[in-house]
Design an enzyme around this catalytic site. Structure first.
Site, mmCIF file in Angstrom:
data_model
loop_
_atom_site.group_PDB
_atom_site.id
_atom_site.type_symbol
_atom_site.label_atom_id
_atom_site.label_comp_id
_atom_site.label_asym_id
_atom_site.label_seq_id
_atom_site.Cartn_x
_atom_site.Cartn_y
_atom_site.Cartn_z
ATOM 1 C CB SER A 132 4.631 -1.352 12.304
ATOM 2 O OG SER A 132 4.260 -0.005 12.497
ATOM 3 N N GLY A 156 2.072 2.605 10.844
ATOM 4 C CA GLY A 156 3.070 3.668 10.723
ATOM 5 C C GLY A 156 3.766 4.051 12.017
ATOM 6 C CD GLU A 213 -3.902 -2.221 7.286
ATOM 7 O OE1 GLU A 213 -2.739 -2.387 6.913
ATOM 8 O OE2 GLU A 213 -4.581 -1.246 6.949
ATOM 9 C CE LYS A 262 -0.269 3.422 4.647
ATOM 10 N NZ LYS A 262 -0.309 3.577 6.084
ATOM 11 C CG ASN A 267 -1.779 1.195 1.343
ATOM 12 O OD1 ASN A 267 -1.878 1.977 0.400
ATOM 13 N ND2 ASN A 267 -2.420 1.372 2.495
ATOM 14 C CD GLU A 283 -3.106 5.795 6.490
ATOM 15 O OE1 GLU A 283 -3.090 5.740 5.253
ATOM 16 O OE2 GLU A 283 -2.186 5.343 7.204
ATOM 17 C CG HIS A 338 -6.192 2.132 4.930
ATOM 18 N ND1 HIS A 338 -5.735 3.146 5.749
ATOM 19 C CD2 HIS A 338 -5.200 1.213 4.861
ATOM 20 C CE1 HIS A 338 -4.508 2.844 6.149
ATOM 21 N NE2 HIS A 338 -4.162 1.674 5.631
#
Ligand code: PGA
Length: 243
Positions: A202, A164, A158, A10, A8, A97, A95
């Site tokens: 991560s 991250g 996730e 992003k 991904n 985010e 996702h």
């Protein structure tokens, strides 16, 4: 066991030239590794998808989101049909985010629109705070209204606190949570037992082995570590060795 290793990207990298360089390095590396049991899926930003040709054996293209209609007056949106016509095979949906910054809604409708044209959604779920996993059931609740979905999608676990941050979820914990997720899914629809579950948050070449092996999952969704071809290919090699 066939692992799915999803990159991904992003909102990276910042130019088509850099995107092409990264793609070419990954493609070259995959040709060298010749994975037999691992499938690699690349999810670049929409604008780079046409640069990479169509999905082919072992290397598939994925989008990071899509709209719930196939065409029409929806300024700024990208439809599943457009993605399909570009040779895309998978779409990441929900996702964290997108949930955080865009209050992501209508995930069920987006999935429906994908199924209509044989795009495979990768549905993401994850708790914001460590341990507060009750939210996972809520995040999957919409599937009850859509129990006719069959098992044509993947689930990515996730944990938001792991994305991250460098703090990945311990493999034993992943195993437990994946078991819970499987129970939730099976209660909604027996068919959902077959759904492949990935882990993201991560992941890097240091922890990929234990996450895959002890976590007993079927693939990885990788953000930061997928932006460096060498690091990403190391993870692909690890998956290929285990599978
Ligand atoms: P990360 O991102 O690997 O950088 O933690 C994972 C993701 O958001 O899919």
């Amino acid at each position: 066991m066939k692992y799915l290793i999803v990159a991904n990207w992003k909102m990276n990298p910042e130019s088509p030239l850099k995107a092409k360089l990264l793609f070419n390095s990954i493609k070259k590396g995959i040709k060298k590794i010749q994975p037999k049991k691992t499938k690699i899926v690349l999810a670049p930003p929409f604008v780079y998808l046409p640069l990479f040709g169509r999905s082919f054996e072992n290397l598939s293209l994925c989008a990071q989101n899509c709209f719930w209609e196939q065409k029409g007056a929806f300024t700024g949106e990208i439809s599943p049909l457009m993605l399909k016509n570009l040779g895309v095979e998978y779409v990441i949906l929900g996702h964290s985010e997108r949930r955080k910054y865009f209050q992501e809604k209508k995930i069920g409708q987006k999935m429906k629109a994908c199924f209509k044209i044989n795009l495979k959604p990768i549905l993401c779920v994850g708790e914001k705070e460590k341990g507060k996993i009750q939210i996972l059931k809520k995040q999957l609740d919409f599937l009850k209204k859509n129990s006719n979905f069959k098992s044509h999608f993947l689930l990515a676990y996730e944990p938001v606190w792991a994305i991250g941050t460098g703090k990945y979820c311990q493999p034993k914990k992943i195993k437990k949570i994946v078991q819970i997720l499987r129970e939730i899914l099976a209660k909604i629809n027996q068919d959902f037992r077959k759904i492949k579950i990935l882990y993201g948050g991560s992941v890097n070449s240091q922890n990929a082995f234990s996450i895959l092996k002890e976590g007993q999952i079927e693939g990885l969704l990788i953000g930061k570590a997928s932006l460096k071809a060498k690091e990403f290919l190391k993870i692909v090699k690890i998956a290929e060795k285990i599978s």
